[in-house]
Write an enzyme that holds these catalytic residues in place. Structure first.
Site, PDB file in Angstrom:
ATOM      1  N   ASP A 263       0.831  -1.204   0.000  1.00  0.00           N
ATOM      2  CA  ASP A 263       0.000   0.000   0.000  1.00  0.00           C
ATOM      3  C   ASP A 263       0.868   1.258   0.000  1.00  0.00           C
ATOM      4  O   ASP A 263       0.542   2.264  -0.650  1.00  0.00           O
ATOM      5  CB  ASP A 263      -0.918   0.010   1.225  1.00  0.00           C
ATOM      6  CG  ASP A 263      -2.017  -1.023   1.118  1.00  0.00           C
ATOM      7  OD1 ASP A 263      -2.750  -1.197   2.095  1.00  0.00           O
ATOM      8  OD2 ASP A 263      -2.137  -1.660   0.057  1.00  0.00           O
ATOM      9  N   ALA A 264       1.976   1.201   0.736  1.00  0.00           N
ATOM     10  CA  ALA A 264       2.853   2.371   0.820  1.00  0.00           C
ATOM     11  C   ALA A 264       3.453   2.698  -0.547  1.00  0.00           C
ATOM     12  O   ALA A 264       3.533   3.872  -0.938  1.00  0.00           O
ATOM     13  CB  ALA A 264       3.964   2.125   1.843  1.00  0.00           C
ATOM     14  N   GLU A 265       3.885   1.677  -1.289  1.00  0.00           N
ATOM     15  CA  GLU A 265       4.463   1.909  -2.612  1.00  0.00           C
ATOM     16  C   GLU A 265       3.400   2.418  -3.590  1.00  0.00           C
ATOM     17  O   GLU A 265       3.647   3.310  -4.406  1.00  0.00           O
ATOM     18  CB  GLU A 265       5.091   0.616  -3.141  1.00  0.00           C
ATOM     19  CG  GLU A 265       5.763   0.745  -4.498  1.00  0.00           C
ATOM     20  CD  GLU A 265       6.939   1.715  -4.489  1.00  0.00           C
ATOM     21  OE1 GLU A 265       7.240   2.283  -5.555  1.00  0.00           O
ATOM     22  OE2 GLU A 265       7.542   1.909  -3.423  1.00  0.00           O
TER      23      GLU A 265
ATOM     24  N   LEU B 287     -10.216   8.732  -0.378  1.00  0.00           N
ATOM     25  CA  LEU B 287      -9.751   9.831   0.463  1.00  0.00           C
ATOM     26  C   LEU B 287      -8.359  10.252   0.035  1.00  0.00           C
ATOM     27  O   LEU B 287      -7.526   9.412  -0.337  1.00  0.00           O
ATOM     28  CB  LEU B 287      -9.708   9.411   1.940  1.00  0.00           C
ATOM     29  CG  LEU B 287     -11.041   9.127   2.634  1.00  0.00           C
ATOM     30  CD1 LEU B 287     -10.791   8.646   4.057  1.00  0.00           C
ATOM     31  CD2 LEU B 287     -11.923  10.356   2.646  1.00  0.00           C
TER      32      LEU B 287
ATOM     33  N   GLU C  27     -11.142   8.578  13.595  1.00  0.00           N
ATOM     34  CA  GLU C  27     -11.328   7.139  13.794  1.00  0.00           C
ATOM     35  C   GLU C  27     -10.184   6.382  13.133  1.00  0.00           C
ATOM     36  O   GLU C  27      -9.496   6.919  12.258  1.00  0.00           O
ATOM     37  CB  GLU C  27     -12.672   6.696  13.205  1.00  0.00           C
ATOM     38  CG  GLU C  27     -12.848   7.026  11.736  1.00  0.00           C
ATOM     39  CD  GLU C  27     -14.297   6.877  11.277  1.00  0.00           C
ATOM     40  OE1 GLU C  27     -15.077   6.194  11.941  1.00  0.00           O
ATOM     41  OE2 GLU C  27     -14.632   7.469  10.233  1.00  0.00           O
TER      42      GLU C  27
ATOM     43  N   LYS D 162      -8.133   4.119  10.618  1.00  0.00           N
ATOM     44  CA  LYS D 162      -8.280   3.758   9.205  1.00  0.00           C
ATOM     45  C   LYS D 162      -8.036   2.248   9.112  1.00  0.00           C
ATOM     46  O   LYS D 162      -6.894   1.787   9.122  1.00  0.00           O
ATOM     47  CB  LYS D 162      -7.301   4.521   8.323  1.00  0.00           C
ATOM     48  CG  LYS D 162      -7.522   4.243   6.834  1.00  0.00           C
ATOM     49  CD  LYS D 162      -6.553   5.018   5.973  1.00  0.00           C
ATOM     50  CE  LYS D 162      -6.814   4.732   4.498  1.00  0.00           C
ATOM     51  NZ  LYS D 162      -6.673   3.295   4.171  1.00  0.00           N
TER      52      LYS D 162
ATOM     53  N   ASP E 181      -7.585  -1.445   7.791  1.00  0.00           N
ATOM     54  CA  ASP E 181      -6.985  -2.014   6.584  1.00  0.00           C
ATOM     55  C   ASP E 181      -7.834  -3.201   6.140  1.00  0.00           C
ATOM     56  O   ASP E 181      -7.474  -4.359   6.314  1.00  0.00           O
ATOM     57  CB  ASP E 181      -5.546  -2.451   6.869  1.00  0.00           C
ATOM     58  CG  ASP E 181      -4.766  -2.705   5.595  1.00  0.00           C
ATOM     59  OD1 ASP E 181      -5.266  -2.334   4.517  1.00  0.00           O
ATOM     60  OD2 ASP E 181      -3.673  -3.284   5.669  1.00  0.00           O
TER      61      ASP E 181
ATOM     62  N   GLU F  54     -16.419  -1.361   6.592  1.00  0.00           N
ATOM     63  CA  GLU F  54     -15.132  -1.952   6.203  1.00  0.00           C
ATOM     64  C   GLU F  54     -15.089  -3.385   6.716  1.00  0.00           C
ATOM     65  O   GLU F  54     -15.152  -3.636   7.926  1.00  0.00           O
ATOM     66  CB  GLU F  54     -13.985  -1.135   6.817  1.00  0.00           C
ATOM     67  CG  GLU F  54     -12.638  -1.428   6.238  1.00  0.00           C
ATOM     68  CD  GLU F  54     -12.317  -0.590   4.995  1.00  0.00           C
ATOM     69  OE1 GLU F  54     -11.232  -0.770   4.447  1.00  0.00           O
ATOM     70  OE2 GLU F  54     -13.166   0.233   4.585  1.00  0.00           O
TER      71      GLU F  54
ATOM     72  N   TYR G 131     -19.134   2.969   9.294  1.00  0.00           N
ATOM     73  CA  TYR G 131     -18.602   4.296   9.594  1.00  0.00           C
ATOM     74  C   TYR G 131     -19.436   5.465   9.062  1.00  0.00           C
ATOM     75  O   TYR G 131     -19.232   6.603   9.491  1.00  0.00           O
ATOM     76  CB  TYR G 131     -17.165   4.425   9.083  1.00  0.00           C
ATOM     77  CG  TYR G 131     -16.999   4.152   7.604  1.00  0.00           C
ATOM     78  CD1 TYR G 131     -17.215   5.136   6.656  1.00  0.00           C
ATOM     79  CD2 TYR G 131     -16.614   2.886   7.167  1.00  0.00           C
ATOM     80  CE1 TYR G 131     -17.054   4.891   5.302  1.00  0.00           C
ATOM     81  CE2 TYR G 131     -16.450   2.616   5.814  1.00  0.00           C
ATOM     82  CZ  TYR G 131     -16.669   3.624   4.884  1.00  0.00           C
ATOM     83  OH  TYR G 131     -16.519   3.372   3.547  1.00  0.00           O
TER      84      TYR G 131
ATOM     85  N   LYS H  48     -12.510  13.530   9.623  1.00  0.00           N
ATOM     86  CA  LYS H  48     -13.657  14.044   8.872  1.00  0.00           C
ATOM     87  C   LYS H  48     -14.202  15.285   9.573  1.00  0.00           C
ATOM     88  O   LYS H  48     -14.336  15.288  10.809  1.00  0.00           O
ATOM     89  CB  LYS H  48     -14.786  13.007   8.810  1.00  0.00           C
ATOM     90  CG  LYS H  48     -14.420  11.694   8.146  1.00  0.00           C
ATOM     91  CD  LYS H  48     -15.576  10.699   8.284  1.00  0.00           C
ATOM     92  CE  LYS H  48     -15.217   9.343   7.721  1.00  0.00           C
ATOM     93  NZ  LYS H  48     -16.283   8.349   7.975  1.00  0.00           N
TER      94      LYS H  48
ATOM     95  N   LYS I 134      -1.791   8.504   7.047  1.00  0.00           N
ATOM     96  CA  LYS I 134      -1.136   7.196   7.026  1.00  0.00           C
ATOM     97  C   LYS I 134      -0.030   7.085   8.075  1.00  0.00           C
ATOM     98  O   LYS I 134       0.660   8.056   8.394  1.00  0.00           O
ATOM     99  CB  LYS I 134      -0.552   6.924   5.637  1.00  0.00           C
ATOM    100  CG  LYS I 134      -1.581   6.792   4.523  1.00  0.00           C
ATOM    101  CD  LYS I 134      -2.446   5.540   4.710  1.00  0.00           C
ATOM    102  CE  LYS I 134      -3.283   5.237   3.485  1.00  0.00           C
ATOM    103  NZ  LYS I 134      -2.568   4.607   2.398  1.00  0.00           N
TER     104      LYS I 134
ATOM    105  N   CYS J 289      24.308 -29.434  13.232  1.00  0.00           N
ATOM    106  CA  CYS J 289      25.714 -29.791  13.376  1.00  0.00           C
ATOM    107  C   CYS J 289      25.843 -30.468  14.735  1.00  0.00           C
ATOM    108  O   CYS J 289      25.481 -29.875  15.760  1.00  0.00           O
ATOM    109  CB  CYS J 289      26.596 -28.547  13.316  1.00  0.00           C
ATOM    110  SG  CYS J 289      28.324 -28.856  13.753  1.00  0.00           S
TER     111      CYS J 289
ATOM    112  N   CYS K 288      31.892 -27.135  17.922  1.00  0.00           N
ATOM    113  CA  CYS K 288      31.726 -26.201  16.803  1.00  0.00           C
ATOM    114  C   CYS K 288      31.772 -24.767  17.341  1.00  0.00           C
ATOM    115  O   CYS K 288      31.008 -24.424  18.258  1.00  0.00           O
ATOM    116  CB  CYS K 288      30.390 -26.465  16.114  1.00  0.00           C
ATOM    117  SG  CYS K 288      29.931 -25.206  14.899  1.00  0.00           S
TER     118      CYS K 288
END
Length: 670
Positions: free
Chosen positions: A34-36, A84, A115, A117, A119, A176, A228, A292, A316, A428, A433
């Protein structure tokens, strides 16, 4: 930029965004985080703003999401489901407030609804005379996909509204759909057992579940929902967003308990910071906060652009998932000889920290996820802390990736490794060792072990490589003269190390047992053993039958303990530690008055305000009680702090006594 170059980049961004829209909205299999995606969209919006003559109605910046897939019926929303605009910093949040005031020529503070957000997946429900008539996905914001039958499988969605409270004859209710974190983990475990590809994240799982063609499949998925707002309606009037939220709650729609009304932008910023801190403790994923304007009249005056309302913004948080590249896969050797493949990643910022490595656990995990050197992979911080690779992105392979295979010989000492029957790990088996020796000593000196201050990984490496120590017992025979010969070690530092080693000679018996690194013996088992045995010699001579009489110790753990104690090298180590002056101290047997919580079992859920969870655990144990992670019929108390998870409902079902944080404090103070 030259005009031709600008247009070329705009066209490139449009093609990229359309491609990723299809992967995200239609195929439920995103290739980027989502960030990209946000970064690509922000760049496109910025370029189209600076060069408005290149704008077109077909640009992804002018609409929301992607068209519905052909396999689900397309149905128009009664009113558009707008997206948004985004803010990525506190300064951008402040600028949002300033922009609204300038547009309305205002100086007074604005009341905002804030509120989390969520995902998840946005949906639009249409009710006729209080009955659910239609359920749509967001789709392209104008037309959605008909998933009514699937939405009806979600218990939190009312099929018929409560008739005690008046409602419009026809209306849209927006929410959501999401999957809680614990349910998501269980779902992916089931998919793994069935040799199916895991979902990348809870949002991806919710989308895939919601768009099933067979509602019986959706019914098996643990979907939930928060509502919402309301869209189009016949005759409903409300003064503000906050009142509207309380009204739809009366009708039976589940609203997020964290939503609140704040006065002015400072209240928004306070909630943004609070929510960011709360984020890791929430039972569901959030990726930011929504602001809002609360007044519906002011919303109407402020208006919208084609893609988003001007009166709302999504703020974000730092991304917890990113895409990066596997540059190499190295193999580490642990204190028990286990060989662990570790992905060396192209460094990427994740949740505010740079991540460059991620454990791949074992060769079966590498094979199951099909991780290759050179792969583009989706990385996240498990529990917001430990980096892990979620999946490889096969669609981004270019043919130059190489398969990884576990070595047949230890990369540290060259000994042949073995994979015992029924185990996923290669080991091992050479006790001398160097890698195992270093890890055993590091574990012995760690905070949960003897807590020897200053004895870190680098110093232990030098001590072993220079053959000054071969096991933990040698620590107690070190001299200042030996330490001064090491790199970056002065006389004062050497003296501090010697003093720290001396201070560790009388550890609590349970910490000493844990420090030995006996397979299957964790801190809880070490505590159980320390209450039964009074001296090291007693523990070393214990039989399997002796151990099996103890609570919570089974055959596998007992066998591991007996095997450890029978080995000549380990008995020699105990003698060396005793010769070095290490005498563990036995905990005093608690009196009845000092152990008022004896035989009481506690489980904690939610975010505590008074003190950290680890402090609460120590408090319970100091009073004779026990703390566990899992809730069962044997649990005496569930301590439910702020924002408790799914354990609260389970406790009610089991009849477990539920305490608030204040009630817990009163109980322990008594």
């Amino acid at each position: 930029m030259e005009t031709d170059a600008v247009l070329a980049r705009i066209n490139e961004l449009r093609v990229l965004i359309e491609h990723h829209n299809q992967r995200y909205y239609q195929l439920d299999d995103p290739e980027i985080t989502d960030a990209e995606y946000d970064r690509l969209m922000q760049e496109l919006i910025s370029l189209e703003t600076d060069y408005p003559h290149f704008k077109t109605p077909q640009s992804p910046a002018e609409r929301v999401g992607a068209p519905p897939v052909r396999t689900l019926m397309a149905v128009p929303h009664l009113s558009p489901m707008l997206s948004l605009a985004n803010a990525f910093s506190e300064q951008e949040i402040i600028e949002f407030d300033n922009r609204l005031k300038r547009r309305q020529d205002m100086t007074a503070s604005i009341d905002y609804l804030v509120e989390p957000k969520l995902d998840g997946v946005g949906v639009n429900l249409i009710y006729n005379r209080g009955a659910l008539a239609l359920g749509l996905t967001r789709g392209d914001g104008i037309t959605g996909e008909d998933v009514t039958a699937n939405l009806k499988t979600i218990a939190a969605i009312p099929a018929q509204l409560d008739m005690r409270f008046p409602y419009p004859a026809e209306m849209e209710i927006r929410g959501e759909v999401l999957i809680y974190k614990e349910n998501f983990k269980a779902l992916n475990r089931q998919r793994s057992e069935m040799a199916e590809s895991p979902f990348a994240n809870p949002r991806n799982a919710a989308a895939g579940s919601l768009r099933q063609l067979d509602p019986s499949v959706t019914a098996l998925r643990p979907l939930d929902i928060f509502f919402y707002t309301m869209g189009e309606n016949s005759g409903m009037t409300c003064p503000d967003q906050w009142t509207l939220l309380q009204t739809i709650s009366l009708w039976g729609f589940k609203i997020n308990p964290l939503a609140r009304l704040v006065h002015g932008i400072d209240g928004c910023l306070d909630f943004y910071r609070e929510l960011n801190e709360l984020r890791p403790t929430l039972p569901y994923e959030i990726d930011g906060m929504v602001i809002k304007v609360s007044s519906l009249d002011l919303q109407k005056r402020i208006g919208s652009v084609s893609r988003a309302p001007r009166w709302a913004i999504a703020c974000k948080f730092a991304a917890l998932q990113e895409i990066t590249e596997v540059e190499d896969i190295k193999v580490q050797v642990g204190r028990t000889g286990v060989l662990t493949p570790v992905a060396i990643l192209k460094p990427v910022r994740l949740g505010g920290a740079m991540v460059s490595r991620a454990s791949l656990h074992n060769e079966d995990e590498v094979s199951r996820k099909d991780i290759r050197i050179g792969d583009k992979v989706l990385v996240q911080r498990a529990g917001d802390v430990i980096p892990e690779i979620v999946k490889s992105l096969e669609s981004l392979r270019n043919g130059r990736e190489t398969l990884f295979s576990m070595p047949l010989y230890c990369p540290q000492c060259g000994s042949r490794v073995v994979r015992p029957a029924g185990e996923a790990a290669r080991r091992c088996v050479r006790l001398s060792c160097p890698a195992q020796v270093k890890e055993r000593i590091r574990h012995f000196a760690s905070r949960d072990g003897l807590d020897i201050d200053g004895l870190g990984e680098s110093l232990i490496g030098q001590l072993v490589d220079n053959k000054l120590i071969r096991d933990p017992g040698d620590l107690f025979f070190l001299t200042e003269g030996q330490l001064i010969t090491l790199d970056r070690m002065g006389s004062k530092s050497a003296r501090n190390i010697i003093d720290a080693v001396k201070a560790a000679k009388n550890p609590p018996f349970d910490k000493f047992i844990y420090a030995l690194g006996i397979r299957h013996v964790g801190q809880r088992t070490a505590k159980i053993l320390s209450t039964r045995f009074t001296r090291i010699s007693e523990l070393m001579d214990a039989t399997s039958d002796d151990l099996l009489q103890l609570h919570d110790i089974g055959p596998e753990m007992a066998g591991s303990l007996v095997s450890f104690c029978e080995q000549a090298d380990n008995r020699a180590l105990m003698a060396k530690l005793e010769q070095g002056g290490v005498i563990p101290r036995k905990p005093k047997a608690p009196t009845r008055e000092a152990a008022p919580l004896a035989a009481k079992s506690f489980v904690f859920t939610g975010s505590m305000n008074g003190f950290a969870r680890t402090e609460a655990k120590r408090l319970v144990e100091s009073l004779g009680g026990t703390v566990t992670e899992g809730l069962s019929r044997a649990t005496t108390y569930l301590v439910a702090a702020e924002n408790p998870g799914s354990k609260l409902q389970k406790a009610r079902t089991l009849g477990t006594i539920i305490l608030s944080e204040n009630e817990f404090l009163k109980l322990t103070n008594s």
